[in-house]
Design an enzyme around this catalytic site. Structure first.
Site, PDB file in Angstrom:
ATOM      1  N   ASN A  82       0.690  -1.204   0.052  1.00  0.00           N
ATOM      2  CA  ASN A  82       0.252   0.105  -0.038  1.00  0.00           C
ATOM      3  C   ASN A  82       0.598   1.086  -0.081  1.00  0.00           C
ATOM      4  O   ASN A  82       0.084   2.398  -0.366  1.00  0.00           O
ATOM      5  CB  ASN A  82      -0.994  -0.032   1.145  1.00  0.00           C
ATOM      6  CG  ASN A  82      -1.652   1.242   1.453  1.00  0.00           C
ATOM      7  OD1 ASN A  82      -2.294   1.786   0.642  1.00  0.00           O
ATOM      8  ND2 ASN A  82      -1.288   1.942   2.646  1.00  0.00           N
ATOM      9  N   TYR A 125       3.375  10.132 -11.500  1.00  0.00           N
ATOM     10  CA  TYR A 125       2.335   9.276 -10.458  1.00  0.00           C
ATOM     11  C   TYR A 125       1.586   8.315 -11.391  1.00  0.00           C
ATOM     12  O   TYR A 125       1.443   7.109 -10.952  1.00  0.00           O
ATOM     13  CB  TYR A 125       1.472  10.210  -9.731  1.00  0.00           C
ATOM     14  CG  TYR A 125       0.558   9.521  -8.824  1.00  0.00           C
ATOM     15  CD1 TYR A 125       0.843   8.858  -7.718  1.00  0.00           C
ATOM     16  CD2 TYR A 125      -0.692   9.267  -9.083  1.00  0.00           C
ATOM     17  CE1 TYR A 125      -0.044   8.421  -6.937  1.00  0.00           C
ATOM     18  CE2 TYR A 125      -1.794   8.827  -8.407  1.00  0.00           C
ATOM     19  CZ  TYR A 125      -1.438   8.372  -7.176  1.00  0.00           C
ATOM     20  OH  TYR A 125      -2.359   7.669  -6.175  1.00  0.00           O
ATOM     21  N   ALA A 126       0.928   8.639 -12.370  1.00  0.00           N
ATOM     22  CA  ALA A 126       0.186   7.922 -13.181  1.00  0.00           C
ATOM     23  C   ALA A 126       0.692   6.924 -13.758  1.00  0.00           C
ATOM     24  O   ALA A 126       0.187   5.885 -13.889  1.00  0.00           O
ATOM     25  CB  ALA A 126      -0.736   8.750 -14.218  1.00  0.00           C
TER      26      ALA A 126
END
Length: 259
Positions: free
Chosen positions: A89, A156-157
């Site tokens: 995570n 990020y993407a």
């Protein structure tokens, strides 16, 4: 107590989705290894879990540091002798900026944490998961999977899209060992991840017809960390025993609009 006697490792456990998932899996009977960079946050969460009758082991480490990560696994196995669930995570939003203003070092840092850190977390867990089978869950995002209109979120993407590829590749590779690999793709969630986010000039490159970030068809507001934790529990437990190589969006339909 559907996870009774099982051991779950959660990275990025100190707050937000990680902390909520730790408490949710603990209430389902799992023993929880809490991994993160803030020892203080992990100790506080471990105390809260113990106060609810659960078992928790705080392990302060950085997922980018492979040696520290291996030492963390050694501690978990020394303590409980098994590993059944890995919730990869940990991650950062990093720098969001026009491509001409995105520093290569900022790009590398986001890739190192979000993608390489996820790879290392899973790689080191596999020998232990092979002993009994288990579940690997990756926190991806709507960005880079369904949403491409958040201009400036390039680094990020890209990491989030690559995490989906990683989950699919490993789902097939590890299926024979009874190891399931799935990804969750949250949209807007009430967490503190934006504290690790640096936005620079994206308003200048945002498409004028982009759907506003606060438009969420289902319920009209962001998910809570508890909503996501319920999904993590589903993927960790036997209810999803035939689910692997799959991404699940949890965004109230937001990504269907933003695209």
């Amino acid at each position: 107590m559907e996870l009774e006697d099982r051991v779950a490792l959660i990275t990025g456990a100190g707050s937000g989705i990680g902390a909520a998932s730790a408490r949710r899996l603990s209430r389902a009977g799992a023993r929880i290894a809490l991994l993160g960079r803030s020892a203080e946050d992990l100790e506080a969460l471990a105390a809260a879990i113990r106060g609810e009758g659960g078992e928790a082991l705080p392990v302060a480490a950085d997922i980018v540091d492979v040696d520290a990560l291996q030492e963390s696994y050694d501690r978990i196995l020394d303590r409980w002798g098994r590993l059944d669930v890995v919730f990869a995570n940990a991650g950062v939003n990093g720098v969001w900026a026009p491509i001409e203003e995105l520093d290569p070092e900022d790009w590398r840092e986001t890739v190192e944490i979000n993608l390489t850190g996820t790879f290392q977390t899973i790689k080191l867990a596999v020998p232990y998961l092979k002993l009994r089978g288990g579940s690997v869950i990756i926190t991806s995002s709507v960005n880079g999977t369904r949403v491409f209109s958040n201009t400036g979120a390039t680094a990020y993407a890209c990491t989030k899209g690559a995490q989906i590829v990683l989950s699919r590749m490993l789902a097939l590779e590890l299926a024979e060992f009874g190891i399931r690999v799935n990804a969750i793709c949250p949209g807007a969630v009430e967490t503190d991840i934006e504290e690790s986010m640096d936005v620079k000039g994206v308003e200048r490159i945002r498409h004028p017809h982009s759907v506003p970030d606060d438009v969420i068809p289902l319920g009209g507001k962001p998910a809570s960390s508890a909503h996501v934790a319920d999904l993590v529990l589903f993927l960790a437990g036997d209810a999803s025993s035939h689910v692997t190589g799959t991404e699940i969006w949890i965004d109230g339909g937001q990504s269907l609009l933003k695209g």
